[in-house]
Each structure stands twice: as C-alpha cells, then as structure tokens.
Design a protein around this motif. Structure first.
Motif, PDB file in Angstrom:
ATOM      1  N   GLU A  12      -5.605   8.164 -10.736  1.00  0.00           N
ATOM      2  CA  GLU A  12      -6.805   7.875 -11.529  1.00  0.00           C
ATOM      3  C   GLU A  12      -8.115   8.069 -10.766  1.00  0.00           C
ATOM      4  O   GLU A  12      -9.180   8.094 -11.353  1.00  0.00           O
ATOM      5  CB  GLU A  12      -6.745   6.467 -12.149  1.00  0.00           C
ATOM      6  CG  GLU A  12      -6.612   5.313 -11.177  1.00  0.00           C
ATOM      7  CD  GLU A  12      -5.156   4.911 -10.907  1.00  0.00           C
ATOM      8  OE1 GLU A  12      -4.273   5.815 -10.883  1.00  0.00           O
ATOM      9  OE2 GLU A  12      -4.896   3.710 -10.708  1.00  0.00           O
ATOM     10  N   TYR A  13      -8.037   8.208  -9.444  1.00  0.00           N
ATOM     11  CA  TYR A  13      -9.275   8.372  -8.681  1.00  0.00           C
ATOM     12  C   TYR A  13      -9.540   9.803  -8.223  1.00  0.00           C
ATOM     13  O   TYR A  13     -10.496  10.049  -7.501  1.00  0.00           O
ATOM     14  CB  TYR A  13      -9.258   7.457  -7.457  1.00  0.00           C
ATOM     15  CG  TYR A  13      -9.254   5.996  -7.807  1.00  0.00           C
ATOM     16  CD1 TYR A  13     -10.398   5.397  -8.348  1.00  0.00           C
ATOM     17  CD2 TYR A  13      -8.129   5.215  -7.618  1.00  0.00           C
ATOM     18  CE1 TYR A  13     -10.399   4.062  -8.692  1.00  0.00           C
ATOM     19  CE2 TYR A  13      -8.125   3.871  -7.948  1.00  0.00           C
ATOM     20  CZ  TYR A  13      -9.261   3.300  -8.490  1.00  0.00           C
ATOM     21  OH  TYR A  13      -9.263   1.977  -8.822  1.00  0.00           O
ATOM     22  N   THR A  14      -8.689  10.748  -8.628  1.00  0.00           N
ATOM     23  CA  THR A  14      -8.887  12.116  -8.119  1.00  0.00           C
ATOM     24  C   THR A  14     -10.249  12.673  -8.515  1.00  0.00           C
ATOM     25  O   THR A  14     -10.889  13.370  -7.730  1.00  0.00           O
ATOM     26  CB  THR A  14      -7.784  13.080  -8.611  1.00  0.00           C
ATOM     27  OG1 THR A  14      -7.657  12.918 -10.013  1.00  0.00           O
ATOM     28  CG2 THR A  14      -6.452  12.793  -7.941  1.00  0.00           C
ATOM     29  N   GLY A  15     -10.723  12.329  -9.741  1.00  0.00           N
ATOM     30  CA  GLY A  15     -12.029  12.817 -10.194  1.00  0.00           C
ATOM     31  C   GLY A  15     -13.140  12.312  -9.289  1.00  0.00           C
ATOM     32  O   GLY A  15     -14.020  13.071  -8.871  1.00  0.00           O
ATOM     33  N   GLN A  47       0.819  -1.223   0.000  1.00  0.00           N
ATOM     34  CA  GLN A  47       0.000   0.000   0.000  1.00  0.00           C
ATOM     35  C   GLN A  47       0.851   1.270   0.000  1.00  0.00           C
ATOM     36  O   GLN A  47       0.416   2.304  -0.484  1.00  0.00           O
ATOM     37  CB  GLN A  47      -0.898   0.053   1.241  1.00  0.00           C
ATOM     38  CG  GLN A  47      -1.790  -1.148   1.431  1.00  0.00           C
ATOM     39  CD  GLN A  47      -2.908  -1.178   0.432  1.00  0.00           C
ATOM     40  OE1 GLN A  47      -3.495  -0.151   0.113  1.00  0.00           O
ATOM     41  NE2 GLN A  47      -3.187  -2.351  -0.116  1.00  0.00           N
ATOM     42  N   GLY A  48       2.012   1.203   0.588  1.00  0.00           N
ATOM     43  CA  GLY A  48       2.848   2.397   0.703  1.00  0.00           C
ATOM     44  C   GLY A  48       2.334   3.348   1.770  1.00  0.00           C
ATOM     45  O   GLY A  48       1.490   2.985   2.601  1.00  0.00           O
ATOM     46  N   VAL A  49       2.830   4.582   1.717  1.00  0.00           N
ATOM     47  CA  VAL A  49       2.470   5.591   2.711  1.00  0.00           C
ATOM     48  C   VAL A  49       1.007   5.989   2.540  1.00  0.00           C
ATOM     49  O   VAL A  49       0.574   6.311   1.440  1.00  0.00           O
ATOM     50  CB  VAL A  49       3.394   6.818   2.561  1.00  0.00           C
ATOM     51  CG1 VAL A  49       2.882   7.987   3.387  1.00  0.00           C
ATOM     52  CG2 VAL A  49       4.822   6.452   2.965  1.00  0.00           C
ATOM     53  N   SER A 102       3.893  11.400  -5.552  1.00  0.00           N
ATOM     54  CA  SER A 102       4.737  10.552  -6.383  1.00  0.00           C
ATOM     55  C   SER A 102       3.889  10.177  -7.597  1.00  0.00           C
ATOM     56  O   SER A 102       2.751  10.618  -7.715  1.00  0.00           O
ATOM     57  CB  SER A 102       5.165   9.312  -5.615  1.00  0.00           C
ATOM     58  OG  SER A 102       4.037   8.508  -5.339  1.00  0.00           O
ATOM     59  N   GLN A 103       4.458   9.336  -8.476  1.00  0.00           N
ATOM     60  CA  GLN A 103       3.678   8.931  -9.646  1.00  0.00           C
ATOM     61  C   GLN A 103       2.421   8.189  -9.257  1.00  0.00           C
ATOM     62  O   GLN A 103       1.436   8.178  -9.976  1.00  0.00           O
ATOM     63  CB  GLN A 103       4.542   8.025 -10.524  1.00  0.00           C
ATOM     64  CG  GLN A 103       5.336   8.820 -11.525  1.00  0.00           C
ATOM     65  CD  GLN A 103       6.014   7.900 -12.517  1.00  0.00           C
ATOM     66  OE1 GLN A 103       6.118   6.700 -12.291  1.00  0.00           O
ATOM     67  NE2 GLN A 103       6.472   8.480 -13.601  1.00  0.00           N
ATOM     68  N   LYS A 104       2.481   7.569  -8.105  1.00  0.00           N
ATOM     69  CA  LYS A 104       1.378   6.708  -7.710  1.00  0.00           C
ATOM     70  C   LYS A 104       0.428   7.311  -6.695  1.00  0.00           C
ATOM     71  O   LYS A 104      -0.564   6.692  -6.343  1.00  0.00           O
ATOM     72  CB  LYS A 104       1.924   5.410  -7.134  1.00  0.00           C
ATOM     73  CG  LYS A 104       2.406   4.471  -8.192  1.00  0.00           C
ATOM     74  CD  LYS A 104       2.526   3.108  -7.582  1.00  0.00           C
ATOM     75  CE  LYS A 104       2.832   2.072  -8.642  1.00  0.00           C
ATOM     76  NZ  LYS A 104       3.613   0.979  -8.101  1.00  0.00           N
TER      77      LYS A 104
END
Ligand code: GTP
Length: 598
Positions: free
Chosen positions: A415-418, A108-110, A438-440
């Motif tokens: 991709e989920y900002t919208g 999952q990361g930060v 970051s990119q992700k």
C-alpha cells in the motif's frame, strides 16, 4: 589445544530487531554477569550507544555455556551494529567467525538490512542460525516470518529458533542451536601465529589494545610479534578476553578471540585488517584482511577555538585507531579558520564521530554541511575531485560535473509503493525494478544521487510509510548532472562555510528554505542582518534578521537575582557555541541548517 568446544559467532540483524537485547539475555543465562550487575544493552559501552539505543561498534565477549550434553563450550560472541552506515563493521566481525545468528523481528519480518546482512554472512560462508525475536508481542507472526526467511533469503527456516529477548523465552534453545549448527574453528596450534586484527582502540597508558582472532598458533604475554602490513614489532604486554569486563588470561590459543595489549604508542602502528604474526617465526601468507571502507559524505570540521587545531588533529589520529573508516585532510575556511575535511560512511557516522570528538577529547567543534565527492571535468580536459563547495572551480572553467549515484533498495508493504515512488521522484531517483516478495512486502529498487539521500530522504521515507519502509543502498557509479554552487551572504559578505553544491532545479527552493531557516537560527544582533542566497552574482533569495531591541535582563526588573544569574549563564553558554563571522554571531547549528530545510 582442542577447538571442538569453541563457537565464534556474530549476531546480525536489521536495526532495532533486538540483537543487543538478545546478547544481554545470553550474558545473563550463561551467568557471565551477575543479576545485580545486569543493565540493558550491556555490550553497548559508549555513552552515545546507550543514549540512542543503537549499537555503533561491534563488541566481542566471551561466555561459557554448559550445554544439555553436559559439556562446557566457549562462545565468543560479537554484537554488531544494524545501521547501514556501519555495514563495514559487520563484515569485519563476520571475518572472525564461523557462524552468525541472524535475528529477525517477528512483528516486522525480513527488512532491507536483514537481506544485506544475510548476504554478507552467506558470502563469508558462515553457518547461519535464524532467530525470530519478539515472540512475546501480540502482533508477532513467527510462522509467516519463517516463510519470508526461506523465500526472501533462501535460508532453510527449519532450524529457526523462536525467542524473546524481553522475556528470555527460547534463549536456551538458541544456545543449543549455536552449539549444534555452528562449526568449531579449525587451525593449527603449532603453526606460526596468524591472527586477524578486527578492532583496536588507543589507551593513554597501555598504548594500542587490539582485538584479534587467532587462526593459527597462539599468543602469550612476552611474545615477540609483528604487524605484517604496517611492519611494527613489539613485545606483548598482556592478553585477555572481555567477560564483558576486560580479564587477563594466560594465552589466546588457536581459534580464540580476545585482546592483545601491544604497548605501541603510535596510533598508526596498528591497522584493523592487518595480520599479527611472530617476529621470529612469521607465517608465510597474511590473511586477506578487509576491503577498505570508502567514505560517502564529507564535511568540514573546525574547532570553535582556533587554538584547538592541533588537538583536533591528535584526536582524529587516536579515534582512527578505533574507527579505521575515518579519513581527513586539512581545510581552510575564511569564515571558520583552520580545520579538516573529514570523510564519513554516512550522516549517522558523521554525527557519531563529531560527538565522540567532542566528548572523548573535550573539543568544541563546528561541522559544515555535508557534501559528496563530485567529479568536476574541466575545460582543459582534466578531472578534479571536489569534496568541498569552496574547491569548485570558476564556472567558466567547468565542462561538466558528475555526481555519485547509489543503487537503493526499499522494502515496503504494497500500500505504500505509491508514496515511495513519489518520494523517489522528488529526490531525482529513477525506478529500476519492483519485485513482489510476498503478499506483505514489495522490494523497490531505484538509482538515486547520493547527495539526495543524505539530506532528508530517510526521515521522509519513514514518515510517509508510517515507519514501515526499510532502506539499504550501495554505491553504483558516477553520472553527469547539472549542478551549481549556492552561496549564502550575511550582511552582504559571502560565508564560504555556508556554500553548497546543489542541482540547478532545486537551487531556488533550497535557497529560499535556507534563508528562512537561517533567519530562525541566527539570533538578533544589535544591527539588522540581511541574509541572501546567490548563484554567482545573482541573488535568488533573501531574508532579514531584525535588530535586537531589548536587553535580556530588562524583563527581570532587577527582581530575582538568581534568575538573573541563570539568564546570564545561559547567555554565556550560548556564546561559547557561537562563532563570529565578520561582525555577526552565528550559532553552530547554522552550518548544518541545510539538513533542516523541508
Ligand atoms: P541496533 O543495535 O541499534 O541495531 O538495535 P538492536 O538490534 O540491537 O536492537 P535492541 O536490542 O536495541 O532492541 C530494539 C528495541 O526492541 C528495544 O526497545 C528493545 O527493548 C526491544 N526488544 C528487543 N527484543 C525484544 C523482545 O523480544 N520483545 C519485545 N517486546 N521487545 C524487544
């Protein structure tokens, strides 16, 4: 007394990143628990924690670790909760430590609470050991997560240890890192006692048992001590540590964490955050203690049986010892009788408290819809704090109403900002910032009314982002809003416990949704029950619960007797959970129906 072999640390992380699992492995690897006694989430001792798989309370346990240098170290490990409602619990634990193990899920990361927990640890000046967990999973990307830890948290990731709480891989390296990276406690063993109370609970036989961290001096059985703030003095009945079962020891010495049996029977006598010191030789200055946790949400809590009112008060007082963030004041409802308006840190906290009251104190309770604390400015120039819709003054006497806003932070893949933006708009949120981490991952910040967030925001956020978004928030300020009181009428009578305060643009939709939901929840009665939603005298929505036709037993045609009995028992069970409002039997879920309206 030498503290060089003591390490005090908390394990912190975003929810579900694996703190409890890593704690389990540490207990195992240090032989603190025998293999045959090992069970998952050993430190989550409450039933609710096990059932839900979450940590609610911090838990301090002592383990002994023989390191590669041949020396044996005393670790005092505190497992902490990850959910945003319980952030105060994390900061309380950190105040007792020199270090923190920051667990980050390698798949999952930060995430949002990784950031807030890292900040709490940095502000408390702790030594941080990053642990990248779940490296056994194929989707783990530990190297990218290392970069995120450096870029997003500004924590050097060279020291990060890669581990798997599941397989135990890397746990040994983690223990070595704890020895080398976390400072031993400092303190003066011969100075007057100075100990911080970081937790406590009420025990019918032993009185209040307090978990403490000793900063100076030491504590033995028979010592005469006092609480600096609350003032109560007492003789120590015993001291001990959790391993993880409670074990008595001779002394809690400087730098150590353990529990003190106070024998005090007054639940008010021991306050979390207070400083414990000697009655005869007190320390000069108390420890800074804790900032008080401020409640965010309020609900009415009523006993189903009015006879339980005093028991409920008693239960709240006892639970308060273990959960100091709890606040309450008496409340009366025409529909529900005598109860309390209780303040909570969030909805999960509310659910947990209600469940603990029911289980640990054997009470049957009804909770009403959650409300925030509104500031109502009246035409006479005064301001009234309104935490219950019933307390809202007549509209003619209101000048304007302000409601609490939050600063919310969502971390989400680009991709989920919208989707997040759309959700925020639907909940009256205002975007204030968007940062590409970051990119992700993108961090989106917005201001949003607390009242919107407590309903279904989090579930919606999770479902619209396929579970990828994480959320964190803090109180911002009060802002004016156009709010109205929505009332619900059953058979033409207003039910005060079903009213709530809502933004005027949402009143119609909510009233309709609520009338439909209540129609599903309220069982058929012998007569028809009209349900109406109203603002003032104006009816804005309606539905009807049709009259019941058949008897429940009719369909058994006298056949199977045990089935009949079961049905009757089920009906009785159902009855117990019902509250008669006028002549209508209303199940308890009806009072929380607002949480279920889409
Ligand atoms: P809260 O206490 O609720 O904040 O959660 P937590 O951080 O303590 O997480 P917990 O230890 O309960 O683990 C969450 C889930 O991840 C559980 O289903 C664990 O079984 C799983 N899990 C934890 N560590 C690992 C790991 O190293 N590998 C794998 N595959 N799963 C893990």
């Amino acid at each position: 007394t030498d503290t060089s072999h003591i390490r005090n640390f908390s394990i912190v992380a975003h929810i579900d990143h694996g703190k409890s699992t890593i704690s389990d492995r540490i207990l195992e690897l240090t032989n603190t628990v025998e293999e045959r006694d090992m069970e998952a989430q050993l430190l989550d001792t409450m039933d609710i924690e096990r059932e839900r798989g979450i940590t609610i309370k911090s838990n301090a346990v002592r383990v002994m670790y023989t390191a590669d240098d041949g020396e044996t170290y005393q670790f005092n490990l505190i497992d902490t909760p990850g959910h945003v409602d319980f952030t105060y619990e994390v900061s309380r634990s950190l105040a007792a430590c020199e270090g923190a193990v920051l667990v980050v899920d390698a798949t999952q990361g930060v995430e949002a609470q990784t950031v807030s927990n890292a900040n709490l640890a940095m502000n408390a000046d702790l030594d941080i050991v990053p642990a990248i967990n779940k490296i056994d999973l194929p989707s783990a990307h530990p190297d990218e997560v290392k970069l995120e830890i450096e870029d997003e948290l500004a924590i050097p990731a060279d020291d990060a240890v890669c581990v798997s709480g599941k397989t135990g891989e890397g746990i040994h390296d983690l223990l070595e890192a704890i020895v080398f990276l976390i400072s031993p406690p400092q303190g003066d063993p011969s100075a007057p006692l100075k100990a911080l109370i970081l937790d406590s609970y009420f025990d019918e036989y032993r009185g209040v048992v307090a978990t403490v961290r000793v900063f100076d001096g030491g504590i033995k059985k028979g010592d005469q001590l006092q609480m600096m703030q609350a003032g109560h003095a007492f003789l120590v009945d015993g001291v001990g540590v959790k391993r993880p079962a409670e074990t008595l020891v001779d002394e809690l010495s400087v730098g150590e964490v353990g529990f003190v049996v106070t024998g005090l029977k007054d639940p008010e006598a021991v306050r979390v955050g207070d400083t414990l010191t000697g009655a005869l030789r007190p320390t000069a200055e108390p420890l800074p203690g804790y900032r008080e946790a401020k409640p965010m949400v309020y609900t009415g809590i009523f006993p189903i049986d009015n006879k339980d009112y005093e028991n409920l008060r008693d239960a709240l007082e006892k639970l308060h010892v273990n959960d100091p963030s709890l606040t309450w004041s008496p409340e009366t409802s025409v529909a529900l009788g005598f109860g309390f308006r209780v303040g909570f840190l969030g909805l999960l906290h509310m659910e947990v408290v209600k469940e603990r009251l029911e289980r640990e104190f054997d009470l049957d309770l009804i909770a009403t819809s959650p409300s925030v604390d509104y500031h109502v400015y009246k035409t006479d120039g005064t301001m009234l704090e309104v935490r219950s819709p019933q307390d809202l003054p007549d509209v003619t006497r209101i000048d304007h109403i302000e409601e609490p806003y939050l600063k919310a932070k969502v971390i989400v893949p680009p991709e989920y900002t919208g989707a997040v933006m759309q959700l925020s708009i639907e909940h009256r949120g205002i975007m204030t910032d968007m940062i590409h981490l970051s990119q992700k991952s993108v961090e989106m910040r917005f201001d949003i009314p607390l009242a919107e967030l407590i309903l279904d925001f989090f579930d919606q956020l999770k479902s619209r982002t396929k579970g990828y978004a994480s959320l964190d928030y803090e109180f911002a300020d009060y802002r004016p809003s156009e709010l109205v009181k929505l009332d619900i009428l059953l058979s033409g009578d207003e039910v005060d416990a079903l009213s709530f305060i809502v933004h005027k643009d949402k009143a119609y939709g909510l009233a309709r949704g609520l009338c439909d939901k209540l129609k599903e929840i309220i069982p058929r009665q012998l007569f028809e029950v009209p349900i109406q939603g109203a603002i003032g005298n104006k009816i804005i929505a309606r539905s009807t619960v049709k009259a019941r036709r058949k008897d429940v037993l009719a369909k058994c045609y006298g056949g199977d007797i045990s089935r009949k009995r079961k049905l009757l028992e089920k009906q009785k069970e159902g009855k117990k959970r019902m509250k008669a409002i006028g002549s209508v039997e209303v199940p308890q879920e009806a009072f929380l129906a607002i949480l279920k309206v889409e």
